[in-house]
Enzyme design. Structure first.
Site, short mmCIF file in Angstrom:
data_model
loop_
_atom_site.label_atom_id
_atom_site.label_comp_id
_atom_site.label_asym_id
_atom_site.label_seq_id
_atom_site.Cartn_x
_atom_site.Cartn_y
_atom_site.Cartn_z
N ASP A 228 0.84 -1.19 0.00
CA ASP A 228 0.00 0.00 0.00
C ASP A 228 0.88 1.24 0.00
O ASP A 228 1.80 1.36 0.81
CB ASP A 228 -0.90 0.01 1.24
CG ASP A 228 -1.70 1.30 1.36
OD1 ASP A 228 -2.47 1.59 0.44
OD2 ASP A 228 -1.54 2.00 2.38
N GLU A 327 -1.17 -1.52 -5.92
CA GLU A 327 -2.29 -0.72 -6.41
C GLU A 327 -2.08 -0.32 -7.87
O GLU A 327 -0.98 0.06 -8.25
CB GLU A 327 -2.43 0.54 -5.56
CG GLU A 327 -2.73 0.25 -4.10
CD GLU A 327 -2.54 1.48 -3.24
OE1 GLU A 327 -3.52 1.93 -2.63
OE2 GLU A 327 -1.41 1.98 -3.17
N CYS A 379 -13.61 -8.42 8.69
CA CYS A 379 -14.99 -8.83 8.38
C CYS A 379 -15.46 -8.40 7.00
O CYS A 379 -16.52 -8.84 6.55
CB CYS A 379 -15.95 -8.28 9.44
SG CYS A 379 -16.13 -6.47 9.42
N CYS A 395 -13.05 -0.59 12.86
CA CYS A 395 -14.23 -1.07 12.14
C CYS A 395 -15.49 -0.81 12.98
O CYS A 395 -15.55 -1.16 14.16
CB CYS A 395 -14.10 -2.57 11.85
SG CYS A 395 -15.52 -3.25 10.96
N ASP A 434 -2.85 2.13 7.39
CA ASP A 434 -2.10 1.68 6.22
C ASP A 434 -1.87 0.17 6.26
O ASP A 434 -1.84 -0.49 5.22
CB ASP A 434 -0.77 2.42 6.13
CG ASP A 434 -0.95 3.89 5.77
OD1 ASP A 434 -1.95 4.20 5.09
OD2 ASP A 434 -0.11 4.71 6.16
#
Length: 497
Positions: A228, A327, A379, A395, A434
Site C-alpha cells: 500500500d 495498487e 470482516c 471497524c 495503512d
C-alpha cells in the site's frame, strides 16, 4: 544451499599494543594515515608499471608472472613496513583496477586511475587478522607491520583495534565470525578481506566482509504480499498468510523535498535580484543552477525508488511470497489526499518493483485500489468512517481496531486484564490504517471481491465493462471472459466543488 556476501562496518575507538588493551598506542591515527599513504603510493606504482608493460611491443615483454613478482618485490623494497600479504593485496587490487579500465585508458576516454594518498584503504587478507572478544570489549587483532620493521621499532607486528559494536545484529555477526567452529555449520560465517579506511570526517573504520550460507526460499504463488502506498507511511506491506508486516517512513523524502524547495526559491531570488553582469550571459546560464538542482532531485528520486523496490522484493522473498499485489496507479492521485503520491514518481517505483520481482520469479498483480483503505480486513465491512483518522483504523461493525485482545493467542474478550483462554496479557488493539489497507491488498482477487460487495449494497464503484460481451470486472486491460481488449475504461472520480 547457496552463499551470500555482506559486510559490517565498525568504528575504531582506539589501538593497543597488546590483546588485553592495556598498552595504548597514542599515535595510532598518525600510524594508520602513514600506512594508508604507503598503500596508495605502492598501488599507484603498480598501475604505472602495468601501463608501461602493456604499452610495450609483445616481443619485448616479460611473462606476466615475472611482472607481478617484480611489482611485489618493488612494493616491499619501497615500503618494507608492509607485511608480505598486504603487499600482495596491493598488487592484486591494482591488477583488478587495470583490467576494468585498460580499454578506456588506451582509447583516451578516461585518465589513469590513481589511489588517493589521504583515503586509500589498507587491505588485509583474511588469514592475517582475527576477531577477539575480551569480556565486553570487541577487538580485532591485525598483523599491521612486517617482521623486519617490528624488529627495528620494537613494537611487534600486531596491533589490536578496539571497535564499537553497538547493536544486537552486529554483535551476532561478530560472534559468528569469531567462532569459526560453530556447532551448526549452517550458521557459521567466514570472514573476508579486511579494509581499514578513513572517511571524509577523519574517522577510522574496519570493514569486514563475511560469507554466510543461504537457504533457497521456495516461493508459493498462493502466498501474497500486499503493498500500500500510504499517507501515514510512504509504503506499507502485509501478507495474506501471516500477521507480519513492514513499512518505510517517507520522512527522508519530505525532508529532501523541503530542502530542494527552499534552495530553488533562494536561487530564483538570486536570479531576480542579480546584477547586470550575470544577466548579460543569457537565460541558459542564469537558469543553470536550477537545472542542476532539478537533476539532483531526479537522481535522489531514482535512488530512493531503487531502495524501496529492493526492500519490498526482499521482504516478499523472505516470506516465500510468489505474488506481490500492488495498487493500479491509474488515477490514484485523484482519489487520495496523499502529498507523497501526488508529488512522487510512483509509476517508476511500480516499474522497479515489477522488474526486480521478475528477476526472482515473483508475479506482480496490479489491483483496483478502490475502498481498500475503508474496508475492514477482518470482516469485509466497507464504511468511510472506519478510518477514524489518517493513521488509525476502527471497524464500526466488528470492532477491529478497538477490541481488547490477548497478545499470545489473540483471543478477543470484552473486559479484563488477563486472557480468559491462556492467561496471557491483554491490551486494547491498535490497528494502523495503512496496515489494514495493505492487508486488504494482500487478499487474492480483492478488487473483484470489493466490486461484488459494492454492487450488492449499491455503493458507487468504478468498474471496467467489456464492449464485446458486456462483462463487468474490477481491473485489467483484457476481458476475463472473452479476452477482448475492447473495454470501456471508467472515468476518474473527481471531488465535487
Amino acid at each position: 544451499m547457496g552463499e551470500s556476501v555482506k559486510a559490517i562496518k565498525l568504528k575504531i575507538l582506539d589501538m593497543f599494543l597488546d590483546p588485553e588493551c592495556t598498552k595504548q598506542d597514542d599515535n595510532w591515527r598518525k600510524d594508520l594515515s602513514t600506512m594508508s599513504r604507503f598503500c596508495a603510493e605502492a598501488g599507484n606504482m603498480c598501475l604505472r608499471d602495468l601501463y608501461n608493460y602493456f604499452s610495450m611491443p609483445k616481443e619485448d615483454r616479460i611473462s606476466s608472472k615475472d611482472l607481478y613478482n617484480a611489482m611485489y618485490h618493488k612494493t616491499k623494497l619501497l615500503h618494507p613496513e608492509l607485511p608480505g600479504k598486504v603487499a600482495n593485496q596491493i598488487v592484486n587490487h591494482a591488477k583488478d583496477v587495470w583490467k576494468r579500465n585498460a580499454k578506456l585508458i588506451y582509447r583516451n576516454q578516461i585518465s589513469m586511475p590513481t589511489y588517493k594518498i589521504t583515503t586509500a584503504p589498507i587491505r588485509l587478507q583474511n588469514n592475517i587478522y582475527k576477531l577477539i572478544k575480551n569480556k565486553n570489549k570487541y577487538i580485532i587483532d591485525v598483523q599491521l607491520y612486517s617482521k623486519e620493521y617490528s624488529k627495528d621499532s620494537g613494537k611487534g607486528t600486531h596491533r589490536y583495534f578496539l571497535v564499537a559494536v553497538r547493536d544486537s545484529s552486529t554483535r551476532m555477526i561478530f560472534d559468528r565470525i569469531m567462532s569459526k567452529d560453530h556447532i551448526d555449520s549452517s550458521k557459521s560465517y567466514t570472514q573476508g578481506q579486511l579494509q581499514i579506511k578513513k572517511d571524509h570526517q577523519g574517522k577510522w573504520y574496519c570493514i569486514i566482509p563475511y560469507t554466510f550460507p543461504t537457504h533457497e526460499t521456495v516461493l508459493d504463488p498462493d502466498k501474497v504480499m500486499g503493498v500500500d502506498l500510504g499517507v501515514a507511511k510512504a509504503v506499507y506491506w502485509a501478507f495474506n498468510s501471516s500477521y507480519k508486516r513492514g513499512c518505510i517512513d517517507g520522512g527522508e523524502i519530505e525532508h529532501f523535498r523541503k530542502m530542494i524547495r527552499a534552495r530553488r526559491v533562494s536561487i530564483q531570488n538570486q536570479i531576480k535580484h542579480s546584477g547586470d553582469a550575470r544577466k548579460g550571459h543569457g537565460r541558459k546560464r542564469a537558469l543553470k543552477p536550477i537545472e542542476t538542482l532539478s537533476e539532483k532531485e531526479k537522481n535522489f528520486r531514482d535512488t530512493i525508488n531503487h531502495r524501496y523496490a529492493n526492500r519490498i522484493v526482499e521482504a516478499a522473498i523472505k516470506q516465500g511470497c510468489g505474488t506481490i499485489q500492488i495498487e493500479n496507479l491509474e488515477g490514484i492521485a485523484d482519489t487520495t489526499g496523499s502529498k507523497f503520491l501526488k508529488n512522487w514518481p510512483y509509476y517508476d517505483l511500480q516499474t522497479k518493483i515489477v522488474n526486480k520481482a521478475k528477476e526472482h520469479g515473483i508475479t506482480v498483480v496490479a489491483i483496483n485500489p478502490q475502498y481498500t483503505s475503508q474496508r475492514c480486513s477482518m470482516c469485509g465491512y466497507i464504511e468511510k468512517t472506519n478510518r477514524s483518522s489518517q493513521a488509525v483504523f476502527e471497524c464500526k461493525q466488528c470492532g477491529y481496531g478497538s477490541r481488547t485482545i490477548c497478545i499470545n493467542c489473540r483471543h478477543v474478550q470484552v473486559s479484563g486484564d488477563v486472557c480468559e483462554e491462556c492467561g496471557g496479557i491483554v491490551k486494547k488493539e491498535n490497528v494502523n490504517a495503512d496496515y489494514n489497507a495493505a492487508k486488504n491488498i494482500s487478499t487474492p482477487y480483492i478488487d473483484q471481491i470489493i466490486m461484488e460487495k459494492c454492487l450488492e449494497l449499491g455503493i458507487p464503484y468504478r468498474s471496467i465493462t467489456c464492449k464485446e460481451c458486456g462483462h463487468i470486472q474490477a481491473s485489467g486491460n483484457t476481458c476475463e471472459v472473452c479476452g477482448s481488449t475492447n473495454i470501456l475504461k471508467p472515468k476518474k472520480i473527481r471531488k465535487a466543488k
